[in-house]
Design a protein around this motif. Sequence first.
Motif, PDB file in Angstrom:
ATOM      1  N   LEU A  62      -4.224   3.366  -2.935  1.00 17.24           N
ATOM      2  CA  LEU A  62      -5.658   3.163  -2.733  1.00 17.24           C
ATOM      3  C   LEU A  62      -6.491   3.690  -3.874  1.00 17.24           C
ATOM      4  O   LEU A  62      -7.714   3.530  -3.879  1.00 17.24           O
ATOM      5  CB  LEU A  62      -6.085   3.820  -1.421  1.00 17.24           C
ATOM      6  CG  LEU A  62      -5.334   3.396  -0.152  1.00 17.24           C
ATOM      7  CD1 LEU A  62      -5.849   4.143   1.062  1.00 17.24           C
ATOM      8  CD2 LEU A  62      -5.461   1.882   0.044  1.00 17.24           C
ATOM      9  N   THR A  63      -5.867   4.324  -4.844  1.00 16.80           N
ATOM     10  CA  THR A  63      -6.608   4.867  -5.966  1.00 16.80           C
ATOM     11  C   THR A  63      -6.723   3.830  -7.086  1.00 16.80           C
ATOM     12  O   THR A  63      -5.722   3.194  -7.447  1.00 16.80           O
ATOM     13  CB  THR A  63      -5.906   6.126  -6.530  1.00 16.80           C
ATOM     14  OG1 THR A  63      -4.598   5.782  -6.955  1.00 16.80           O
ATOM     15  CG2 THR A  63      -5.798   7.197  -5.451  1.00 16.80           C
ATOM     16  N   PRO A  64      -7.911   3.634  -7.642  1.00 13.81           N
ATOM     17  CA  PRO A  64      -8.072   2.610  -8.699  1.00 13.81           C
ATOM     18  C   PRO A  64      -7.188   2.863  -9.918  1.00 13.81           C
ATOM     19  O   PRO A  64      -6.715   1.915 -10.549  1.00 13.81           O
ATOM     20  CB  PRO A  64      -9.566   2.745  -9.060  1.00 13.81           C
ATOM     21  CG  PRO A  64     -10.205   3.331  -7.854  1.00 13.81           C
ATOM     22  CD  PRO A  64      -9.176   4.245  -7.247  1.00 13.81           C
ATOM     23  N   SER A  65      -6.935   4.138 -10.231  1.00  8.85           N
ATOM     24  CA  SER A  65      -6.150   4.439 -11.430  1.00  8.85           C
ATOM     25  C   SER A  65      -4.693   3.964 -11.295  1.00  8.85           C
ATOM     26  O   SER A  65      -4.017   3.737 -12.305  1.00  8.85           O
ATOM     27  CB  SER A  65      -6.162   5.943 -11.709  1.00  8.85           C
ATOM     28  OG  SER A  65      -5.676   6.666 -10.592  1.00  8.85           O
ATOM     29  N   PHE A  66      -4.214   3.826 -10.056  1.00 13.21           N
ATOM     30  CA  PHE A  66      -2.831   3.371  -9.860  1.00 13.21           C
ATOM     31  C   PHE A  66      -2.643   1.960 -10.420  1.00 13.21           C
ATOM     32  O   PHE A  66      -1.576   1.619 -10.927  1.00 13.21           O
ATOM     33  CB  PHE A  66      -2.488   3.399  -8.368  1.00 13.21           C
ATOM     34  CG  PHE A  66      -1.113   2.861  -8.060  1.00 13.21           C
ATOM     35  CD1 PHE A  66       0.005   3.658  -8.158  1.00 13.21           C
ATOM     36  CD2 PHE A  66      -0.934   1.524  -7.679  1.00 13.21           C
ATOM     37  CE1 PHE A  66       1.271   3.163  -7.879  1.00 13.21           C
ATOM     38  CE2 PHE A  66       0.341   1.012  -7.397  1.00 13.21           C
ATOM     39  CZ  PHE A  66       1.430   1.852  -7.511  1.00 13.21           C
ATOM     40  N   TRP A  67      -3.671   1.132 -10.318  1.00 17.55           N
ATOM     41  CA  TRP A  67      -3.556  -0.274 -10.696  1.00 17.55           C
ATOM     42  C   TRP A  67      -3.878  -0.526 -12.158  1.00 17.55           C
ATOM     43  O   TRP A  67      -3.818  -1.662 -12.625  1.00 17.55           O
ATOM     44  CB  TRP A  67      -4.459  -1.119  -9.806  1.00 17.55           C
ATOM     45  CG  TRP A  67      -4.089  -0.976  -8.354  1.00 17.55           C
ATOM     46  CD1 TRP A  67      -4.690  -0.157  -7.420  1.00 17.55           C
ATOM     47  CD2 TRP A  67      -3.019  -1.610  -7.668  1.00 17.55           C
ATOM     48  NE1 TRP A  67      -4.064  -0.255  -6.225  1.00 17.55           N
ATOM     49  CE2 TRP A  67      -3.036  -1.157  -6.332  1.00 17.55           C
ATOM     50  CE3 TRP A  67      -2.042  -2.531  -8.058  1.00 17.55           C
ATOM     51  CZ2 TRP A  67      -2.117  -1.589  -5.381  1.00 17.55           C
ATOM     52  CZ3 TRP A  67      -1.118  -2.965  -7.110  1.00 17.55           C
ATOM     53  CH2 TRP A  67      -1.152  -2.504  -5.814  1.00 17.55           C
TER      54      TRP A  67
END
Length: 481
Positions: A474-479
């Motif tokens: 759910l974290t933007p940085s993961f993507w």
Amino acid sequence: MQLLIVSRTSGLLASMFSLSLAVPVLVGLWYGEPVMRDFLLPLMVTLGAGLLLWLPGRKKQSRISRKDGFLIVTLFWGLLSFMGAWPLFLSLDLDFIDALFESASAITTTGATVITGLDDLPRSVLLYRQQLQWMGGMGLIVLGIAVLPMLGIGGMQLYRAEAPGPMKEEKMTPRLASTARALWLIYLSLTAACAFAYWAFGMEPFDAIAHSLSTVSTGGFSTHDASLSWFHSSQIEFVSVVFMLLASLNFGVHYLAIYHKAPRQYWEDVEARSFLILVLALVILVGLMLRLEGGYHELPPSLRDATFEVVSVITSTGFGTVDFTQWPDFLPVLLIFISFIGGCGGSTAGGMKVMRVLMLFKQGMREIRKLIHPNAILPVRLGHHVVDQRIMNAVWGFFAAYTVVFVVLMLLMIHAGLDQVSAFSAVATCMNNLGPGLGVVASNFQDVSDLGKWISILAMLLGRLEIFTILILLTPSFWKD
């Protein structure tokens, strides 16, 4: 993000799951039950879908990154819940949400159910429910780790994402595939020994096999509505207690004890020793309370019921021989609270794990001592080893995330129509992968609304994958690449 690797790995795991449906097919044929629509059709379609996912990346040789591992595990456990629901939807004519709830509960080894009348169900369906729990207990992902290296796909990132417990960097053997095979050999051996012991003490072969699957997986599903109380046997209860405890100990400790012929490992391991001492203390406390206030006229019967229920709850198995929700004083709430502790890290049990609770306790005691001796250097120790601060930070982070997620899900459960006690115990039993709760969900989740069941499914998956595996997506940085 290597989407071809994600697709290929998920396809392989889906294909492996589809082949497991051959077991209820054979059981149905043996007992003369219809299986074509209920199991053969899902088997063929799931196998075909798995192969389609595998084909695009079949020639790509690459290691699974950390991001890929988290995505594969989360996608697969969600996909597995849907795939597992299909045979239940067809064979029992359940609503979709009920079939999905039952499947997710089985695969996460929660043991909560929406089904009654188990004694009258086809044996193929009964064994299928137990089989789902058994596969979820050790994890199809770990099974995949033993196979994926042979196919050119590394599995360490899968192991880190799926394996329960705070110390996921540790491996029992130098090669991860060897670790997975050792885990599964121990798991299979415990299951076989449990089935034999159940049969030797009076269960018919079908029940013995079925209950061994849910005992060693600490899942708690039974083939009877009355659970293990249906057998009225103290010997069967004893077998169940022994194997629930064995399944809730770290399988790494089993490995050391078996392969190095060192049974002393069970006592020398700090987590295992703390867990066994805690269980003994709780059994004595609950047994004495039942003797004094629970209507028991003698101590042995109260200790017998206390032993079974305490072990069943703290190992997150959820078998029952008595209705502990009717016990006096604080005992029902105490049992729900001990489910938060759960079993040892690296076991099939749910909960936060004994190791994390132990480290939180030691950290708390250290802070008290630092107030008295502010200049002292007081490291947190487990046995003779100093705990790395990185691990302590991870434990505190997990505890904080667990608390926040629990509160949010409980508020959503109240919004979905449950009273406060039922909402609290519903989220607790799902996140800790326990099964029985208090209030409306004391025996099953039939009276929970559809929204409440969706929330429960999310709680089960969060608990089984230890929260961060899902939250990280759910974290933007993961993507971001």
